[in-house]
Design an enzyme around this catalytic site. Structure first.
Site, PDB file in Angstrom:
ATOM      1  N   ILE B  14      -0.211  -0.659  30.854  1.00 52.90           N
ATOM      2  CA  ILE B  14      -1.122  -1.431  30.003  1.00 52.90           C
ATOM      3  C   ILE B  14      -1.826  -0.528  28.995  1.00 52.90           C
ATOM      4  CG2 ILE B  14      -3.273  -2.764  30.021  1.00 52.90           C
ATOM      5  CD1 ILE B  14      -2.348  -3.977  32.710  1.00 52.90           C
ATOM      6  N   GLY B  84      -6.743   3.618  36.037  1.00 56.65           N
ATOM      7  CA  GLY B  84      -6.939   3.022  37.354  1.00 56.65           C
ATOM      8  C   GLY B  84      -5.909   3.528  38.331  1.00 56.65           C
ATOM      9  N   GLN B 141      -8.423  -9.410  47.391  1.00 56.31           N
ATOM     10  CA  GLN B 141      -7.013  -9.221  47.783  1.00 56.31           C
ATOM     11  C   GLN B 141      -6.973  -8.428  49.080  1.00 56.31           C
ATOM     12  OE1 GLN B 141      -3.960 -10.001  48.275  1.00 56.31           O
ATOM     13  NE2 GLN B 141      -3.422  -9.987  46.117  1.00 56.31           N
ATOM     14  N   TYR B 147     -10.037  -1.166  45.898  1.00 56.14           N
ATOM     15  CA  TYR B 147      -9.693  -1.586  44.534  1.00 56.14           C
ATOM     16  C   TYR B 147     -10.538  -2.785  44.095  1.00 56.14           C
ATOM     17  CZ  TYR B 147      -6.581  -2.775  40.616  1.00 56.14           C
ATOM     18  OH  TYR B 147      -6.061  -3.052  39.378  1.00 56.14           O
ATOM     19  N   PRO B 177      -6.801  -8.876  33.756  1.00 53.71           N
ATOM     20  CA  PRO B 177      -5.423  -9.370  33.850  1.00 53.71           C
ATOM     21  C   PRO B 177      -5.050  -9.699  35.299  1.00 53.71           C
ATOM     22  CG  PRO B 177      -5.519  -7.058  33.085  1.00 53.71           C
ATOM     23  CD  PRO B 177      -6.856  -7.420  33.633  1.00 53.71           C
ATOM     24  N   GLY B 178      -4.144 -10.627  35.431  1.00 56.21           N
ATOM     25  CA  GLY B 178      -3.483 -10.849  36.718  1.00 56.21           C
ATOM     26  C   GLY B 178      -2.351  -9.837  36.852  1.00 56.21           C
ATOM     27  N   TYR B 179      -1.316 -10.213  37.568  1.00 55.59           N
ATOM     28  CA  TYR B 179      -0.197  -9.289  37.764  1.00 55.59           C
ATOM     29  C   TYR B 179       0.608  -9.144  36.485  1.00 55.59           C
ATOM     30  CZ  TYR B 179      -1.329  -9.198  42.665  1.00 55.59           C
ATOM     31  OH  TYR B 179      -1.986  -9.016  43.840  1.00 55.59           O
TER      32      TYR B 179
END
Lengths: 240, 240
Positions: B14, B84, B141, B147, B177-179
């Site tokens: 990203i 990250g 999650q 995380y 963002p999602g996946y």
């Protein structure tokens, strides 16, 4: 690609800025309005945007309005549910009329217009629906149980319809403006408005264009992974 | 207007897409990276974007890195905190080291990097800070308490610094963002990625470019009234 866009309440305030921004971005725009002929004519003269008058709280009128626009401009690819009114009052003083008017115009209109445009978007596998919510739908506001409920309802509507539209190339999102310098906000007593501005971290009211660019962002062809989202544009006034 | 942009973790995934998009939009970009020199060299060769190596979880290194960039390229006006890392594990098995590493790289880095660029932004009366948060920071999650805590912390950081920066022309926002289909996801077993896709109403992962598009939206001169906001993009997987 030239898309046909319908903006409800699109001849004044935030709606007018959205109509104009979409037009400047190459869309063919139809701006709906409910009552103010003079403002609509002036908007049409200045911008060249086609204007259509009907009451968005009326299901049959929405069907007819959409049919007319599609006959004139072609199938609607982009729907911006922006039309909204306020009828403020504390719960004790709020009449059922004021409740109903705000619910029907602000929330019922989203149902009416999505209902009229969704089948076509599905068939063509492309659609962009943007509902204009409100900071007051997120944070609540004194004297606005009707408006806050309707706007909050818009956010729920957005998330549910996003689920249904996702596999058909239709995204459904909301933009939640804070206090924007429009006729609606200028009607607030000045002392109250001063207090509001003082509590906005950025230190000013929003401009209608601040909201319009968020709508442009969400209606772009390449925004297809953003659905069920809310973009807050409020100068830092409410963060959640 | 061209603004110097610094993207942490900007040579892959990203971050690389964000750096490219900013450069394509006319902003000179500089990226940071931590470990993979071959990847960073290839990125610079291909894009012409300079890549500087330091560990963003090290406050002193962040200050030195920003100083070196500003000495060579001028003031950093746009900061994208993208760096990250993950170290997934069940809570009962997670080691102190796994916790520390993820919180330091993902969240402490936001503090150090923002602190290094903020005084200059204040002085110049203009700045844009964008955090790359995560859907998992919003929704939680399993196997990711580290995380999720770090990413959720980013959202809190964003809202607090937005309050402080507002009067100085500095906006602070998050993209969540999602996946997204990055090298990280491509390393996962296919049955897991298939599950992720099945859960998403849009039935696919996001693309790196789509995240970059949202960052561009937020760093624009015209986005001055959008602060403390989160743009969620996850194909409808999590709506809140």
């Amino acid at each position: 690609m030239s898309r046909v866009a319908l903006v409800t309440g699109g001849t004044r305030g935030i709606g007018a800025a959205i109509s104009l921004a979409l037009k400047n971005n190459g869309c063919q725009v139809a701006a709906n309005y409910g009552a103010n002929d003079e403002a609509a004519e002036r908007f049409h003269e200045v911008t060249g945007v086609a204007v259509y008058k009907w009451d968005v709280s009326d299901f049959a009128a929405c069907e007819a309005g959409v049919a007319q626009i599609e006959a004139d401009l072609g199938p609607i690819d982009i729907l911006v549910n922006n039309a909204g009114i306020t009828r403020d009052g504390t719960l004790q003083k709020m009449t059922p009329d004021r409740w109903q008017a705000v619910l029907d115009t602000n929330l019922g209109s989203c149902f009416n217009l999505c209902h009229a445009t969704f089948p076509g978007m599905r068939a063509r596998k492309f659609g962009r629906v943007v509902n204009v919510g409100s900071i007051n739908g997120q944070a609540g506001q004194y004297g606005q149980v009707n408006y806050a409920a309707a706007k909050s309802g818009i956010h729920g509507f957005t998330k549910a319809l996003a689920q249904e539209g996702a596999r058909h190339g239709i995204t459904v999102n909301a933009v939640a403006p804070g206090y924007v310098d429009t006729d609606m906000v200028r009607a607030v007593p000045e002392a109250v408005l001063e207090k509001i501005v003082a509590s906005i971290p950025v230190g000013r009211l929003g401009r209608a264009e601040d909201i319009a660019r968020a709508v442009l962002f969400l209606t772009a062809d390449d925004a297809d992974f953003i659905t069920g989202s809310t973009i807050s544009v409020n100068g830092g006034h409410h963060m959640y | 207007m061209a603004r110097l942009a610094l993207i942490t973790g900007g040579t892959r995934g990203i971050g690389a897409a964000v750096a490219r998009a900013l450069k394509d939009a006319g902003h000179p970009a500089v990226v940071n990276y931590h470990a993979d020199e071959a990847c960073a060299d290839a990125f610079t060769d291909e894009t012409g974007i300079p890549a500087l190596k330091w560990d963003v979880s090290d406050g002193e290194a962040c200050r030195a890195g920003v100083e070196a960039i500003e000495a060579e390229h001028g003031p950093v006006e746009i900061l994208v905190n993208n760096a990250g890392t993950v170290a997934d594990n069940k809570f009962e098995n997670m080691t102190d080291d796994q916790w520390q590493r993820v919180v330091r790289v993902n969240l402490d880095s936001v503090f150090y990097m923002s602190k290094a660029v903020y005084p200059g932004m204040m002085e110049r009366g203009w700045g844009r800070i964008v955090q790359i948060g995560s859907m998992n920071g919003q929704a939680g999650q399993l196997n990711q308490v580290n995380y999720v805590a770090a990413k959720a912390g980013m959202h809190g950081f964003t809202k607090a610094l937005a309050q402080e920066g507002a009067k100085h022309g500095i906006t602070v926002n998050t993209v969540a963002p999602g996946y997204v289909d990055t090298y990280l996801m491509r390393n996962m077993p296919e049955r897991i990625t298939q599950k992720i896709i099945d859960k998403s109403p849009i039935r696919r992962m996001g693309y790196e470019d789509e995240v970059a598009h949202a960052v561009l939206f937020l760093v624009d001169d015209k986005a001055a009234w959008t602060t403390g906001s989160t743009i969620t993009m996850n194909g409808g997987t999590h709506m809140y």
